[in-house]
Design a protein around this motif. Sequence first.
Motif, PDB file in Angstrom:
ATOM      1  N   GLY A  37       0.777  -1.239   0.000  1.00  0.00           N
ATOM      2  CA  GLY A  37       0.000   0.000   0.000  1.00  0.00           C
ATOM      3  C   GLY A  37       0.804   1.282   0.000  1.00  0.00           C
ATOM      4  O   GLY A  37       0.564   2.170  -0.804  1.00  0.00           O
ATOM      5  N   ARG A  38       1.823   1.366   0.861  1.00  0.00           N
ATOM      6  CA  ARG A  38       2.440   2.685   1.022  1.00  0.00           C
ATOM      7  C   ARG A  38       3.174   3.160  -0.228  1.00  0.00           C
ATOM      8  O   ARG A  38       3.411   4.339  -0.401  1.00  0.00           O
ATOM      9  CB  ARG A  38       3.331   2.737   2.270  1.00  0.00           C
ATOM     10  N   GLY A  39       3.494   2.211  -1.147  1.00  0.00           N
ATOM     11  CA  GLY A  39       4.208   2.589  -2.364  1.00  0.00           C
ATOM     12  C   GLY A  39       3.324   3.237  -3.429  1.00  0.00           C
ATOM     13  O   GLY A  39       3.818   3.782  -4.404  1.00  0.00           O
ATOM     14  N   ARG A  40       2.007   3.172  -3.215  1.00  0.00           N
ATOM     15  CA  ARG A  40       1.081   3.717  -4.208  1.00  0.00           C
ATOM     16  C   ARG A  40       1.357   5.197  -4.494  1.00  0.00           C
ATOM     17  O   ARG A  40       1.263   5.665  -5.615  1.00  0.00           O
ATOM     18  CB  ARG A  40      -0.348   3.546  -3.694  1.00  0.00           C
ATOM     19  N   ASP A  41       1.768   5.926  -3.457  1.00  0.00           N
ATOM     20  CA  ASP A  41       1.997   7.370  -3.602  1.00  0.00           C
ATOM     21  C   ASP A  41       3.459   7.707  -3.867  1.00  0.00           C
ATOM     22  O   ASP A  41       3.842   8.874  -3.829  1.00  0.00           O
ATOM     23  CB  ASP A  41       1.563   8.090  -2.312  1.00  0.00           C
ATOM     24  N   TYR A  42       4.250   6.698  -4.106  1.00  0.00           N
ATOM     25  CA  TYR A  42       5.704   6.897  -4.255  1.00  0.00           C
ATOM     26  C   TYR A  42       6.051   8.027  -5.225  1.00  0.00           C
ATOM     27  O   TYR A  42       6.782   8.947  -4.901  1.00  0.00           O
ATOM     28  CB  TYR A  42       6.300   5.565  -4.723  1.00  0.00           C
ATOM     29  N   TYR A  43       5.497   7.955  -6.438  1.00  0.00           N
ATOM     30  CA  TYR A  43       5.911   8.922  -7.461  1.00  0.00           C
ATOM     31  C   TYR A  43       5.505  10.353  -7.103  1.00  0.00           C
ATOM     32  O   TYR A  43       6.126  11.310  -7.516  1.00  0.00           O
ATOM     33  CB  TYR A  43       5.356   8.528  -8.840  1.00  0.00           C
TER      34      TYR A  43
END
Length: 486
Positions: free
Chosen positions: A210-216
């Motif tokens: 989940g937490r990588g969804r907003d990475y970019y």
Amino acid sequence: MAKSTINIVWLKRDLRLSDHQPLAEATHSGIPTLLLYLFEPSLLADPHYGDRHWRFVGQSLQDLDRQLSQFNSQVLVLKEEALTAFELLSQRFEIAAVYSHQEVGLALTFARDKQLARRFRQRQIPWHEAAFGAVIRGARDRAGWDRHWHKAMRAALAQPLLSQQTLWPSAHWQGLSSWPLPSQWLDKQAGMQTGGESMAWRTLDDFFAGRGRDYYRAISKPQQSRSACSRMSAYLAWGNISLRQMYQQLLAHWQVKGFRRSLTALSSRLHWHCHFIQKFESEHQMQQRCLNRGYEDYPFDDDPKLLSAWQQGRTGIPLVDACMRCLHASGYINFRMRAMLVSVLCHHFNLDWRAGVTHLARLFLDFEPGIHYPQFQMQASVTGINTIRIYNPTKQAQEHDPEGQFIHRWLPELRQVPPPLLFQPWQLTPLEAQLYQLAPESIYLNPLVDIEQTAKAARQRLWAYRKQPQVRADRQRILARHVRPR
Ligand SMILES: Cc1cc2nc3c(=O)[nH]c(=O)nc-3n(C[C@H](O)[C@H](O)[C@H](O)COP(=O)(O)OP(=O)(O)OC[C@H]3O[C@@H](n4cnc5c(N)ncnc54)[C@H](O)[C@@H]3O)c2cc1C
């Protein structure tokens, strides 16, 4: 009594049991394998390293021992220089072969490896060194390098054969015992990542969950990046997970809805990981001198007061100080803030990159010589081939910390000052300063430099110097060696 014959797997920055080529080769050879880790006094004393690194290593070793206990085995930990350690081991064992990964490290470890290779040759002990990630030892240029990276990353994992038969039992170390880790390395440190293969996987799983969804979107923001970035750098730097394992996990999640833009951005960065280390492998003198030799005569200043203020996070520039104090406490900040710290040191303060490179290495929990040196020099603008980027810390704060969350977290003295005043507190009127509880002598009312003026001076200096014939001359050599042919 006849000596027992063993293989030795010498663990360095590869503290894991899976996807481990040396361990796989050794355990498939039919000869029992002893796992060895050395705390080398010369490295313990090296200024690039500090307790935070050795604590992380200690935690990683404890994690390995937990996994190995089911096979009645453990990692033998010695506090010795490598030559002495192997001497001790060869007095007690018949060493069939030594297995390790190639190390793309500091001048110190490079010299040690050359000395050790000579000793092994004299003793007729074969030393099998496996490639490190996609880095090619002795590569002269980048022809075919990208293809090689993809091939290495998509190859099957090198899985060791772990059993009571393949691993040497710790009960039979022939009088040797593991060096007990100092007590200050045993405790977890609040705010600092914990080392170990298990933690590496937990961190990566959590990113994909989940937490990588907003990475970019969050990658440049000092606060949000702390949870939205992968935070895998320390685990990769100390080898708790291989780059190939991480890349293959990325591919496995490629179709997950909502992740595509983040995974595309992450994939490029995994590529950069080896790209930078390859640069250092091909030109390790970068530890001492500028990649572009034309910059060796660059007119840097020498100002111990500015240097010390930068190191301590007391320059009077809010975002710069917040980043440095955050690093002291947690060992991590994101890429853009690292680049900004270097830019302030080398552009605004006009100090030699060599004055700050070891300081940041010691603070970065993820210190990786092959990424750190080339990145540092690139941000310091001493390569002559990269765009000159002079970061404006006020603008960076306005864009990437607009609510002032990050600055407030790390600079308690500015907690009362609201954004946007927070970003340029030197512009506060005496009445406002009093209202926001800033004493007249505060460095935030009297910063050490005027960043507008220093940026202007740096711009003129850097662009003029780039035209120097010696800079232009070395540029061609660098392009031929380090840049992919079109
Ligand atoms: C001056 C300077 C020094 C640096 N020193 C180091 C260092 O010692 N060790 C280190 O691991 N990174 C270093 N970096 C690169 C980068 O800042 C970190 O890799 C990144 O911030 C780590 O956070 P993450 O794991 O959440 O990264 P993510 O963005 O999640 O990226 C995943 C992985 O890709 C690799 N990566 C990401 N960005 C870069 C990059 N720009 N260049 C090369 N590899 C990258 C890292 O291995 C990272 O763990 C440095 C950057 C600068 C500007």
